[in-house]
Each structure stands twice: as C-alpha cells, then as structure tokens.
Design an enzyme around this catalytic site. Structure first.
Site, PDB file in Angstrom:
ATOM      1  N   HIS A  40      32.336   3.779  -6.143  1.00  0.00           N
ATOM      2  CA  HIS A  40      30.555   4.188  -7.232  1.00  0.00           C
ATOM      3  C   HIS A  40      29.614   3.036  -7.529  1.00  0.00           C
ATOM      4  O   HIS A  40      28.329   3.419  -7.608  1.00  0.00           O
ATOM      5  CB  HIS A  40      31.150   5.152  -7.815  1.00  0.00           C
ATOM      6  CG  HIS A  40      29.953   6.132  -8.071  1.00  0.00           C
ATOM      7  ND1 HIS A  40      29.033   6.825  -6.738  1.00  0.00           N
ATOM      8  CD2 HIS A  40      30.108   7.071  -8.820  1.00  0.00           C
ATOM      9  CE1 HIS A  40      28.809   8.295  -7.791  1.00  0.00           C
ATOM     10  NE2 HIS A  40      29.492   8.458  -8.650  1.00  0.00           N
ATOM     11  N   ASP A 111      25.584   3.979  -3.078  1.00  0.00           N
ATOM     12  CA  ASP A 111      26.871   5.065  -2.599  1.00  0.00           C
ATOM     13  C   ASP A 111      26.215   6.473  -1.791  1.00  0.00           C
ATOM     14  O   ASP A 111      25.961   6.629  -2.092  1.00  0.00           O
ATOM     15  CB  ASP A 111      28.231   4.845  -3.649  1.00  0.00           C
ATOM     16  CG  ASP A 111      27.937   6.162  -4.142  1.00  0.00           C
ATOM     17  OD1 ASP A 111      27.847   5.745  -5.165  1.00  0.00           O
ATOM     18  OD2 ASP A 111      29.097   6.650  -4.508  1.00  0.00           O
ATOM     19  N   ASN A 132      24.953  12.933  -7.773  1.00  0.00           N
ATOM     20  CA  ASN A 132      24.913  12.799  -9.371  1.00  0.00           C
ATOM     21  C   ASN A 132      23.292  12.022  -9.518  1.00  0.00           C
ATOM     22  O   ASN A 132      22.582  12.111 -10.510  1.00  0.00           O
ATOM     23  CB  ASN A 132      25.708  13.409  -9.800  1.00  0.00           C
ATOM     24  CG  ASN A 132      26.539  14.814  -9.937  1.00  0.00           C
ATOM     25  OD1 ASN A 132      26.067  15.396  -8.949  1.00  0.00           O
ATOM     26  ND2 ASN A 132      27.746  14.483 -10.190  1.00  0.00           N
TER      27      ASN A 132
END
Length: 207
Positions: A40, A111, A132
C-alpha cells in the site's frame, strides 16, 4: 542546496514562480515503520526513489513530508501526506492551494490491485476504483479530473484477505524486481513534468 534550505525557512519562497511551471507529485501511503515496506506504500517508495535520484531531502512540513527541486525551470514539489491514506485529500488540497499549482500539474501515485505486479498505468482522470486515498482526494478536490499514476500490486489473495494482502510486504520475487520498476517509475515522473501527460501515457502505459 542553499535555496532549498531557505525555502523551508520561508515556505512562500517560490510563490512568484509561474503556476504552470509548478508541479505537485504526491505519493500515497501510510506513515509509521509498520507500513513502510507494504504494498500500500508504493507511492511513498516511488517519490522517495525519485528524491534520492535528484539528491534532495524530505523535510517535515504541514500535513506531510515535502521535498522541492528544480528540473529544467520547473519547480517540483514531492509530497508524502502524513494524514494516513484515507485522508490524503487534505494534504493534496492544502499544497495545491498554498503553492497555486494547477490541477493539470498534479500527479497522484498509488497502488492498484487490478493491475498485475509492476504494471504501470497513467490516466488523466477516472474513478477512485475503491481506493480510499483517491476517494478522499476526489471528495476534497471535487473532481475526478486529475492525473493518477497507478502501480500494479496484483490481487493474489484469498477471499476476505484483501486488507492483509495490501498491508502485507512484498514477496521475495517481487523484491528482486522492484529496483527496475522504481527506475521506470522515476522516468514516468520526469516525463510528466517535462513532456506532459499525453506523451507520458503513450510512452509508459503498460510497461
């Protein structure tokens, strides 16, 4: 490097620069040692690599770590938000507005589970794709029209294990391939700044 030191003492040092020659390159990730080498955090790793190649340090600034350099007359701001992934938009919005950087000169690096490992995809706009960080940026900028550079991390996880996978570390095979991917990713950033988004998409998408 004296101008860089002066810049951090006086954050508005470059405020008279032509806005169209100012760029904000944002690597998304989560702060903290436990996240440092996770999939991430590839956005952080790419801007770290780029800054190292340019020989410039990151300094703690408002809402993130910031590094600044000049590339052929362009002022380039590299940002790693310290707001955690889900609130990335706060830092992006702040630095765009503070430095009067047009959204056309914003590049978000993140990512992507939907791309195979190491695949690069640069787009001029698009949905958040369930990410998000992108979701929050879209919310605060009130637009989906900003350039994003997605780095594939693949989706090799079992049902219900997505979070563990995304917040997990690279496997040994992936680690051996990352240095070459970092080099190409740095070239993407250079191209975005110097050659523009359409040329960058043509030259690097799918590589």
């Amino acid at each position: 490097m004296n101008w860089l030191k002066n810049f951090f003492r006086t954050p508005s040092k470059l405020e008279n620069t032509d806005p169209m020659k100012k760029f904000l390159i944002v690597g998304l990730g989560n702060i903290g040692a436990e996240y440092s080498n996770t999939r991430h955090n590839i956005g952080f790793k790419i801007v770290d690599f780029f800054a190292k190649k340019e020989g410039i340090p990151f300094q703690t600034a408002k809402l993130g770590d910031l590094a600044v350099c000049k590339i052929k007359g362009r002022s380039v701001f590299l940002l790693k938000p310290n707001t955690y992934m889900n609130l990335s938009g706060k830092a992006v919005k702040y630095w765009l507005e503070k430095e009067n950087i047009p959204k056309e000169n914003l590049l978000i690096i993140t990512d992507d589970l939907n791309l195979s490992f190491g695949t690069l995809r640069i787009k001029a706009k698009g949905s958040d794709g369930g990410h998000n960080g992108l979701k929050n940026i879209q919310l605060l900028l009130n637009t989906t029209e900003y350039a994003r550079f997605r780095f594939g991390i693949s989706d090799q996880f079992k049902k219900g294990q997505q979070v563990d996978y995304v917040l997990g570390e690279w496997d040994e095979e992936e680690k051996t391939k990352l240095p070459e991917r970092y080099e190409i990713s740095a070239a993407v950033i250079h191209s975005f700044i110097l050659a523009g988004l359409p040329n960058t998409m043509n030259d690097f998408n799918g590589k």
